[in-house]
Design a protein around this motif. Structure first.
Motif, PDB file in Angstrom:
ATOM      1  N   THR A  49      31.659 -27.086  -9.493  1.00  0.00           N
ATOM      2  CA  THR A  49      32.777 -26.156  -9.692  1.00  0.00           C
ATOM      3  C   THR A  49      33.394 -25.740  -8.357  1.00  0.00           C
ATOM      4  N   GLU A  50      34.639 -25.262  -8.442  1.00  0.00           N
ATOM      5  CA  GLU A  50      35.360 -24.839  -7.243  1.00  0.00           C
ATOM      6  C   GLU A  50      34.824 -23.523  -6.702  1.00  0.00           C
ATOM      7  N   TYR A  51      34.279 -22.695  -7.575  1.00  0.00           N
ATOM      8  CA  TYR A  51      33.774 -21.378  -7.185  1.00  0.00           C
ATOM      9  C   TYR A  51      32.251 -21.346  -7.290  1.00  0.00           C
ATOM     10  N   LYS A  52      31.626 -20.740  -6.323  1.00  0.00           N
ATOM     11  CA  LYS A  52      30.181 -20.534  -6.355  1.00  0.00           C
ATOM     12  C   LYS A  52      29.905 -19.157  -6.960  1.00  0.00           C
ATOM     13  N   VAL A  53      29.309 -19.164  -8.147  1.00  0.00           N
ATOM     14  CA  VAL A  53      29.052 -17.934  -8.887  1.00  0.00           C
ATOM     15  C   VAL A  53      27.576 -17.555  -8.742  1.00  0.00           C
ATOM     16  N   THR A  54      27.334 -16.322  -8.345  1.00  0.00           N
ATOM     17  CA  THR A  54      25.969 -15.807  -8.220  1.00  0.00           C
ATOM     18  C   THR A  54      25.764 -14.702  -9.241  1.00  0.00           C
ATOM     19  N   THR A  55      24.774 -14.875 -10.112  1.00  0.00           N
ATOM     20  CA  THR A  55      24.488 -13.876 -11.136  1.00  0.00           C
ATOM     21  C   THR A  55      23.358 -12.965 -10.681  1.00  0.00           C
ATOM     22  N   LEU A  56      23.164 -11.896 -11.455  1.00  0.00           N
ATOM     23  CA  LEU A  56      22.061 -10.975 -11.175  1.00  0.00           C
ATOM     24  C   LEU A  56      20.717 -11.704 -11.257  1.00  0.00           C
ATOM     25  N   GLN A  57      20.614 -12.649 -12.188  1.00  0.00           N
ATOM     26  CA  GLN A  57      19.379 -13.398 -12.333  1.00  0.00           C
ATOM     27  C   GLN A  57      19.099 -14.265 -11.109  1.00  0.00           C
ATOM     28  N   ASP A  58      20.153 -14.836 -10.507  1.00  0.00           N
ATOM     29  CA  ASP A  58      19.973 -15.634  -9.293  1.00  0.00           C
ATOM     30  C   ASP A  58      19.388 -14.788  -8.161  1.00  0.00           C
ATOM     31  N   ASN A  59      19.874 -13.553  -8.033  1.00  0.00           N
ATOM     32  CA  ASN A  59      19.354 -12.661  -6.992  1.00  0.00           C
ATOM     33  C   ASN A  59      17.892 -12.289  -7.252  1.00  0.00           C
ATOM     34  N   PRO A 102      10.576 -14.772  -8.440  1.00  0.00           N
ATOM     35  CA  PRO A 102      10.809 -15.470  -9.710  1.00  0.00           C
ATOM     36  C   PRO A 102       9.876 -14.935 -10.806  1.00  0.00           C
ATOM     37  N   GLY A 103      10.450 -14.678 -11.974  1.00  0.00           N
ATOM     38  CA  GLY A 103       9.653 -14.198 -13.095  1.00  0.00           C
ATOM     39  C   GLY A 103       9.353 -12.717 -13.069  1.00  0.00           C
ATOM     40  N   LEU A 104      10.001 -11.962 -12.175  1.00  0.00           N
ATOM     41  CA  LEU A 104       9.716 -10.531 -12.070  1.00  0.00           C
ATOM     42  C   LEU A 104      10.068  -9.797 -13.362  1.00  0.00           C
ATOM     43  N   ALA A 105      11.235 -10.092 -13.935  1.00  0.00           N
ATOM     44  CA  ALA A 105      11.659  -9.404 -15.155  1.00  0.00           C
ATOM     45  C   ALA A 105      10.693  -9.691 -16.300  1.00  0.00           C
ATOM     46  N   ALA A 106      10.237 -10.936 -16.417  1.00  0.00           N
ATOM     47  CA  ALA A 106       9.297 -11.292 -17.477  1.00  0.00           C
ATOM     48  C   ALA A 106       7.974 -10.547 -17.296  1.00  0.00           C
ATOM     49  N   LEU A 107       7.510 -10.427 -16.053  1.00  0.00           N
ATOM     50  CA  LEU A 107       6.275  -9.702 -15.782  1.00  0.00           C
ATOM     51  C   LEU A 107       6.411  -8.229 -16.142  1.00  0.00           C
ATOM     52  N   LEU A 108       7.528  -7.618 -15.755  1.00  0.00           N
ATOM     53  CA  LEU A 108       7.737  -6.199 -16.050  1.00  0.00           C
ATOM     54  C   LEU A 108       7.821  -5.957 -17.552  1.00  0.00           C
ATOM     55  N   LEU A 109       8.478  -6.883 -18.278  1.00  0.00           N
ATOM     56  CA  LEU A 109       8.560  -6.736 -19.729  1.00  0.00           C
ATOM     57  C   LEU A 109       7.172  -6.835 -20.361  1.00  0.00           C
ATOM     58  N   THR A 110       6.350  -7.758 -19.876  1.00  0.00           N
ATOM     59  CA  THR A 110       4.998  -7.905 -20.398  1.00  0.00           C
ATOM     60  C   THR A 110       4.163  -6.658 -20.137  1.00  0.00           C
ATOM     61  N   LEU A 111       4.269  -6.127 -18.928  1.00  0.00           N
ATOM     62  CA  LEU A 111       3.529  -4.906 -18.591  1.00  0.00           C
ATOM     63  C   LEU A 111       3.996  -3.732 -19.447  1.00  0.00           C
ATOM     64  N   LEU A 112       5.300  -3.676 -19.735  1.00  0.00           N
ATOM     65  CA  LEU A 112       5.822  -2.617 -20.594  1.00  0.00           C
ATOM     66  C   LEU A 112       5.232  -2.718 -21.999  1.00  0.00           C
TER      67      LEU A 112
END
Length: 307
Positions: A249-259, A265-275
């Motif tokens: 693509t002409e534009y490089k798009v960075t999402t919140l998930q990329d950051n 990597p996998g931080l959100a999944a770990l936090l959800l599991t701990l919750l």
């Protein structure tokens, strides 16, 4: 001349072990596994007792309440075999003694089965089979089926033999600290295995765009300059992957998930599991947690927060 004692052969004990595979086949809310337990002992009872009345009495005393982990019932069955054998050979063993041994063992052993089998052995073997199946290898489900059943049947046979050879002395081991140590170690191992599977099986994708930067000329594929024929696909693939490694693509798009992936990597999944674990610890119903995840997931997708 002394009467010859009746002994259960290896074949008799194997018949009992095979029948114990169906321990939960007649599970009921009143006495739970009692029907399967009595069904397992039928080959031994037929061998040990010759009259219909004695066989009926033996079956009746094993139709009392019984419930434990289905695989950990094997050492208890082994002890019952030893007691029934002694009883058939003239040793006075009353029903209360046989029942008391079963009740005393089924509680401690029930706590061992879950962490050893459901939380440790099964996830490891299933993960191995699933990794092969995902890649399209038919050996994945076959490997899981073979390994699991070989381990399961071997465990049930040898623990039943241990219970049979040890007899009532096995209760001394149950009342000691060995089972508590095994349970704690298995639980720790199970939690470790489950932790490694979180990143693989739990997926959360945040879709909000953090940045959208136009790339310089020559850093992306200019689709307008590709030939208007079937070779365009080949040329695009060569520029993207095989040749220059250009962006699609002409534009490089960075999402919140990329950051988030660039940080841990996998931080959100770990936090959800701990919750979820914290909610379970607070006695929140698993059904409520599952429904809550469904609702949050749907709403998150509708508002554009989750992919």
């Amino acid at each position: 001349m002394a009467e010859k004692k009746i002994r259960l052969t290896k074949r008799d004990r194997w018949s009992v072990c095979w029948r114990s595979t169906f321990l939960q086949g007649s599970w009921n809310y009143e006495r739970m596994q009692n029907g399967g337990y009595a069904f397992s002992l039928i080959p031994a009872i037929k061998k040990l007792y010759k009259t219909k009345e004695d066989r009926a009495a033996a079956l009746k005393r094993h139709l009392e309440f019984f419930n434990t982990h289905p695989y950990l019932a094997s050492p208890i069955i082994g002890v019952s075999l030893a007691l029934e054998e002694d009883n058939a050979n003239g040793t006075a063993i009353d029903n209360a003694t046989m029942s008391g041994v079963k009740v005393g063992m089924m509680g401690p052993l029930a706590g061992v089965g879950d962490p050893v089998f459901w939380y440790t052995a099964r996830p490891i073997i299933a993960g191995l089979g699933a990794s092969l199946a995902i890649s399209g290898n038919i050996l994945g489900p076959i490997l899981f089926f073979v390994l699991w059943n070989v381990m399961r049947i071997a465990f049930m046979w040898y623990t039943q033999e241990f219970g049979y050879q040890t007899g009532t002395k096995i209760t001394d081991d149950v009342s000691g600290g060995l089972l508590q140590k095994v349970t704690r170690g298995a639980a720790m191992m199970g939690m470790f295995v489950l932790g490694t599977l979180i990143e693989r099986w739990v997926t959360i994708k945040f879709t909000p765009v953090v940045s959208r930067v136009k790339q310089s000329s020559g850093a992306y594929i200019d689709w307008n300059k590709l030939p208007n024929n079937p070779t365009a696909i080949r040329d695009a693939l060569q520029q993207w992957n095989m040749g220059k490694g250009l962006s699609l693509t002409e534009y490089k798009v960075t999402t919140l998930q990329d950051n988030l992936d660039s940080l841990i990597p996998g931080l959100a999944a770990l936090l959800l599991t701990l919750l979820c674990m914290w909610l379970l610890k607070k006695k929140v119903s698993p059904i409520v947690i599952i429904l809550g995840l469904f609702i949050v997931g749907i709403l998150g997708h509708v508002i554009g927060l989750l992919g």
